[in-house]
Structures are given as structure tokens and as C-alpha cells.
Enzyme design. Structure first.
Site, PDB file in Angstrom:
ATOM      1  N   ASN A 109       0.590  -1.423  -0.600  1.00  0.00           N
ATOM      2  CA  ASN A 109       0.198   0.199   0.437  1.00  0.00           C
ATOM      3  C   ASN A 109       0.778   1.247   0.294  1.00  0.00           C
ATOM      4  O   ASN A 109       2.047   1.576   0.578  1.00  0.00           O
ATOM      5  CB  ASN A 109      -0.552   0.009   1.079  1.00  0.00           C
ATOM      6  CG  ASN A 109      -0.127   0.406   2.392  1.00  0.00           C
ATOM      7  OD1 ASN A 109      -0.307   2.446   2.084  1.00  0.00           O
ATOM      8  ND2 ASN A 109       0.100   0.348   3.263  1.00  0.00           N
ATOM      9  N   PHE A 129      -1.244   8.246   4.372  1.00  0.00           N
ATOM     10  CA  PHE A 129      -1.807   9.074   5.525  1.00  0.00           C
ATOM     11  C   PHE A 129      -3.280   9.922   5.006  1.00  0.00           C
ATOM     12  O   PHE A 129      -3.220  10.349   5.151  1.00  0.00           O
ATOM     13  CB  PHE A 129      -1.448   9.963   5.970  1.00  0.00           C
ATOM     14  CG  PHE A 129      -0.079   9.231   6.878  1.00  0.00           C
ATOM     15  CD1 PHE A 129       0.165   7.770   7.442  1.00  0.00           C
ATOM     16  CD2 PHE A 129       0.310  10.516   6.831  1.00  0.00           C
ATOM     17  CE1 PHE A 129       0.835   7.383   8.276  1.00  0.00           C
ATOM     18  CE2 PHE A 129       1.388   9.377   8.565  1.00  0.00           C
ATOM     19  CZ  PHE A 129       2.177   8.403   8.801  1.00  0.00           C
ATOM     20  N   SER A 177       5.599   4.700   9.116  1.00  0.00           N
ATOM     21  CA  SER A 177       5.255   5.042   6.922  1.00  0.00           C
ATOM     22  C   SER A 177       6.426   5.023   6.572  1.00  0.00           C
ATOM     23  O   SER A 177       6.667   6.320   6.141  1.00  0.00           O
ATOM     24  CB  SER A 177       4.056   5.647   7.548  1.00  0.00           C
ATOM     25  OG  SER A 177       3.791   5.657   6.253  1.00  0.00           O
ATOM     26  N   ASN A 204       6.278  -1.590  11.585  1.00  0.00           N
ATOM     27  CA  ASN A 204       5.409  -0.860  10.004  1.00  0.00           C
ATOM     28  C   ASN A 204       5.188  -2.087   9.193  1.00  0.00           C
ATOM     29  O   ASN A 204       6.447  -2.989   8.918  1.00  0.00           O
ATOM     30  CB  ASN A 204       5.246   0.178  10.000  1.00  0.00           C
ATOM     31  CG  ASN A 204       3.592   1.328   9.542  1.00  0.00           C
ATOM     32  OD1 ASN A 204       3.140   0.458   8.377  1.00  0.00           O
ATOM     33  ND2 ASN A 204       3.594   2.378  10.022  1.00  0.00           N
ATOM     34  N   LYS A 247       5.674   3.035  17.223  1.00  0.00           N
ATOM     35  CA  LYS A 247       5.323   2.571  15.903  1.00  0.00           C
ATOM     36  C   LYS A 247       7.113   2.465  14.876  1.00  0.00           C
ATOM     37  O   LYS A 247       7.308   3.663  14.525  1.00  0.00           O
ATOM     38  CB  LYS A 247       4.526   2.663  15.396  1.00  0.00           C
ATOM     39  CG  LYS A 247       3.850   1.314  14.074  1.00  0.00           C
ATOM     40  CD  LYS A 247       2.959   1.093  14.078  1.00  0.00           C
ATOM     41  CE  LYS A 247       2.656   0.163  13.039  1.00  0.00           C
ATOM     42  NZ  LYS A 247       0.981   0.128  12.759  1.00  0.00           N
ATOM     43  N   ASN A 287       5.183   5.763   3.749  1.00  0.00           N
ATOM     44  CA  ASN A 287       4.621   6.522   2.629  1.00  0.00           C
ATOM     45  C   ASN A 287       4.120   8.285   2.486  1.00  0.00           C
ATOM     46  O   ASN A 287       3.988   8.975   1.945  1.00  0.00           O
ATOM     47  CB  ASN A 287       2.915   5.351   2.257  1.00  0.00           C
ATOM     48  CG  ASN A 287       3.637   4.824   1.660  1.00  0.00           C
ATOM     49  OD1 ASN A 287       4.107   4.009   0.766  1.00  0.00           O
ATOM     50  ND2 ASN A 287       2.853   3.162   2.110  1.00  0.00           N
ATOM     51  N   THR A 288       5.138   8.675   3.583  1.00  0.00           N
ATOM     52  CA  THR A 288       5.133   9.808   3.824  1.00  0.00           C
ATOM     53  C   THR A 288       6.601  10.305   3.630  1.00  0.00           C
ATOM     54  O   THR A 288       7.181   9.541   4.742  1.00  0.00           O
ATOM     55  CB  THR A 288       4.815  10.875   5.449  1.00  0.00           C
ATOM     56  OG1 THR A 288       3.074   9.622   5.375  1.00  0.00           O
ATOM     57  CG2 THR A 288       4.874  11.854   5.390  1.00  0.00           C
TER      58      THR A 288
END
Ligand SMILES: Cc1cc2nc3c(=O)[nH]c(=O)nc-3n(C[C@H](O)[C@H](O)[C@H](O)COP(=O)(O)O)c2cc1C
Length: 368
Positions: free
Chosen positions: A120, A124, A189, A256, A227, A191-192
Site C-alpha cells: 500500500n 495517510f 510509514s 510497520n 511504532k 509513504n510520507t
């Protein structure tokens, strides 16, 4: 132990797997939210007493058993009653960002069925902290917290410069902490852009000190969990542990999604974070490393690749106090948490343990 809802899921899964993964997830969410909790409980066969062997206190919170749903499944706190009906002990909502943001363009979630995996790059997508706080508060007032512990996972907006990331976490914390059983600080994450740089000592120190100071002003001491990513070097993890212990936070969540692509049976071109079965070994090793590095001084929530009782039990033996899953639910269906609880209790007894706590970390050195 096949619940009617599991049978239903098995029937609709082939259809769901033909449509876009995020759209399928949204449809499942609509169905779960629309179904009265009492029906869901009947369909799930939940509500029967949980094996007392599995109950555990973590960071001052009593969990009926260790199994919960990881962040990303319920980003807006709209599925809390459904999660309770599925029989999980806890759900981590979010990630919630201070301001609403759309996330990355679709498609941004991809199944890899042959490997039991998902990639994915949602980035966010969030309705924002104020909106989630309202939903959460109303759910609390309707009593959802009696059955379910609720963690709130917070992050930064994409357009907030990294130097000002701390402000974002504080805004989200202020909006949400009073209705959270614990707050998860998500620095992992993939993806940021730049987010994972918050694993660095100075940045992490400032972030955690700020949050710890903020919760001191609250009437209730809300536990803070950090996390972490499965892609950090051991030296970086060691720094994270030192800062975490120094700052006075209450626990760690490992892990994560990963940017690595090992464990896949064939190359996949999608960019984003990989979860599910190929993540299991990497998450397991991170859990074990953290268990060794913390010497048991911080509880660990183990997450990554759990899709049956054996993998959940392995995370516990590596050092996890609680175990979460997300991708496993997509492949194994809503009955997974109940099967984890049953299968882990059987394994604990077979191995001669009289309480879950005795098994935590017994294999930690094996995975390091
Ligand atoms: C579609 C999807 C969305 C996710 N969104 C988030 C998120 O918003 N915040 C977060 O901390 N983790 C998020 N995760 C990561 C999961 O919480 C979990 O750490 C990871 O997927 C590994 O667990 P699993 O193998 O059981 O899925 C997401 C995972 C998936 C598959």
C-alpha cells in the site's frame, strides 16, 4: 470453529478479490458499519468467555487477550462496534493527521494473493483529528470501550515540513488522547516522505519529550507507544530504544510495513509498504531485537505477517506482549482473531505455560 461470518466471507472473497483492494476494503467497512453489533456477534459466534490464560496487563491496561487489529484498518474510528463484535481485544485507529488530507492518488493498495501480501501507498488519507475525535467521543459515550481497548495512531500531514513535525503530533495528541486507551506515535510509514527520519536520536528525543510533557498536563496518564519501521539498522534500533527508555514512554510497536521486497515469490513493481506473510520474518527479528535491547523494560506490540496461531505465537515467544494483524484479516477473514485466541491458548498449555506472560520473549535470542 468456523463462524457464519467466516463462511460468508469465504463465499464473497473471490468476488471481492476481483475489485480494487481499497474499494473492497471500503465495501467491507460499509457492510460492517451497517450491521447491528448484536447481529455481528451472533454471526461471529463471539461473546463467549475468553480463556483467562490469555488475559494480560500492558502499560496499566487490562486486555482480555493479546489479539487486536493494526492501524490502517479503521482510519476514521467508524468500525469500533464492528471490531468489538469480531472479538478482538483492541483496535488501533488511524493513522490520524491533524488536518484532513486525501493521501496519494488511487490505485494505491494492491493484493499479492500468491504470497498472502499487500502493498500500500495510501499516504495517510485522513479526515483529520477534529473529525475523528468527534466520532471517537460519540462511540465512547455509547459504551464501545467496555468491550474494546482503543489505541489512536497519530502522524504528521504530508505538507508539514519535517522540522515542524512535532507540532503536528502535538495537535493530533491534544485532539484525541482524552478518548484513547493508548496513543501510538507513528514515525514509520514509508509513504510520507521523510517520516522515517524521525527515528534519528535528536528528532525522536524532541518528539517524545514534547508528547510526554503534554500528557503530564492531562488528568489521566495516557500510555504512549512508538511504532517503528522494520527497515532500520540495528544501531538505529538501539538508539530508538535508548531514547524511548529515557523519555518515559510506555511501549513499542514493531513493525510497520517494509520497503524491502524479500519473501516475495516473484518481483512486484508497485511502490509502497509491503505487509503480510513476506513481512513475518523481518517483523519477528525486529520484535526479538527490541526485546533483547529493552531487556523487558518496555512492552512490545508485535505486528507483521500474522495469519495463523503459529505466527502469532511465534511473535509472542519472540517478545510481543500484544499481537496485531491487518493483512491476515484480508486473506483469512473475520474469524482470524478468534482462531488466534484459541490456537495460542492451546499452544501455551501444550508448552506448559500457566499464563501468557511466561511465554513472552522466551525465544528472543533465537531470532537476533
Ligand atoms: C492498507 C494498509 C494501510 C495501513 N495504514 C497504516 C496506517 O495508517 N498507520 C500505520 O501505522 N500502519 C498502517 N499500516 C500498517 C499496519 O498497521 C501493519 O503495521 C502492517 O501492515 C503489518 O501488519 P500485517 O502484516 O498484519 O498487515 C497499514 C497497512 C495496510 C496493509
Amino acid at each position: 470453529m468456523i463462524a457464519p461470518l467466516d463462511t460468508l466471507y469465504r463465499l464473497i472473497k473471490p468476488i471481492m478479490f476481483r475489485i480494487d483492494a481499497e474499494r473492497a476494503h471500503d465495501l467491507v467497512g460499509v457492510g460492517l458499519a451497517a450491521c447491528p453489533p448484536a447481529w455481528l456477534r451472533r454471526l461471529m459466534g463471539t461473546g463467549s468467555a475468553v480463556d483467562p490464560l490469555l488475559s494480560i496487563d500492558v502499560a496499566g491496561i487490562r486486555f482480555a487477550h493479546p489479539f487486536g487489529i493494526a492501524a490502517g484498518f479503521d482510519k476514521q474510528a467508524r468500525l469500533l462496534h464492528a471490531c468489538a463484535a469480531l472479538g478482538v481485544s483492541h483496535v488501533e485507529i488511524g493513522t490520524v493527521t491533524p488536518r484532513a488530507q486525501p493521501g496519494n492518488p488511487r490505485p494505491r493498495m494492491f493484493r499479492i494473493p500468491r504470497d498472502g501480501a499487500v502493498i500500500n501507498r495510501l499516504g495517510f488519507n485522513s479526515v483529520g483529528a477534529a473529525a475523528v475525535a468527534g466520532v471517537l467521543h460519540r462511540a465512547r459515550r455509547r459504551g464501545v470501550g467496555a468491550l474494546l481497548r482503543i489505541g489512536v495512531n497519530i502522524g504528521k500531514n504530508r505538507d508539514t515540513p519535517l522540522e515542524r513535525a512535532h507540532d503536528d503530533y502535538l495537535i493530533a495528541f491534544d485532539a484525541l488522547a482524552s478518548d484513547a486507551d493508548y496513543v501510538a506515535v507513528n514515525i514509520s510509514s514509508p509513504n510520507t516522505p521523510g517520516l522515517r527520519q524521525l527515528h534519528e536520536r535528536a528528532a525522536l528525543r524532541a518528539l517524545l519529550d514534547g508528547l510526554v510533557a503534554r500528557r503530564q498536563a492531562m488528568a489521566r496518564r495516557v500510555p504512549l507507544f512508538l511504532k517503528v519501521s522494520p527497515d532500520e539498522r540495528d544501531a538505529q534500533l538501539q538508539q530508538v530504544v535508548e531514547v524511548a527508555l529515557d523519555s518515559g514512554i510506555d511501549g513499542l510497536i514493531a513493525t510497520n510495513t517494509t520497503l524491502a521486497r524479500d519473501g516475495l515469490s516473484a518481483p512486484v513493481s508497485h511502490t509502497g509498504g509491503l505487509s503480510g506473510r513476506p513481512l513475518l520474518a523481518r517483523a519477528r527479528r525486529t520484535i526479538a531485537m527490541l526485546a533483547v535491547m529493552t531487556e523487558g523494560r518496555l512492552p512490545i506490540i508485535g505486528v507483521g505477517g500474522v495469519d495463523d496461531a503459529e505466527s502469532a505465537y511465534g511473535h509472542i515467544r519472540a517478545g510481543a506482549h500484544l499481537v496485531q494483524c491487518y493483512t491476515g484479516l484480508i486473506y483469512q477473514g473475520p474469524g482470524l482473531p478468534a482462531r488466534l485466541a484459541h490456537g495460542v491458548a492451546v499452544r501455551l498449555r501444550a508448552d506448559g505455560f500457566t499464563a501468557l506472560r511466561e511465554a513472552i520473549g522466551v525465544d528472543r535470542h533465537r531470532w537476533c
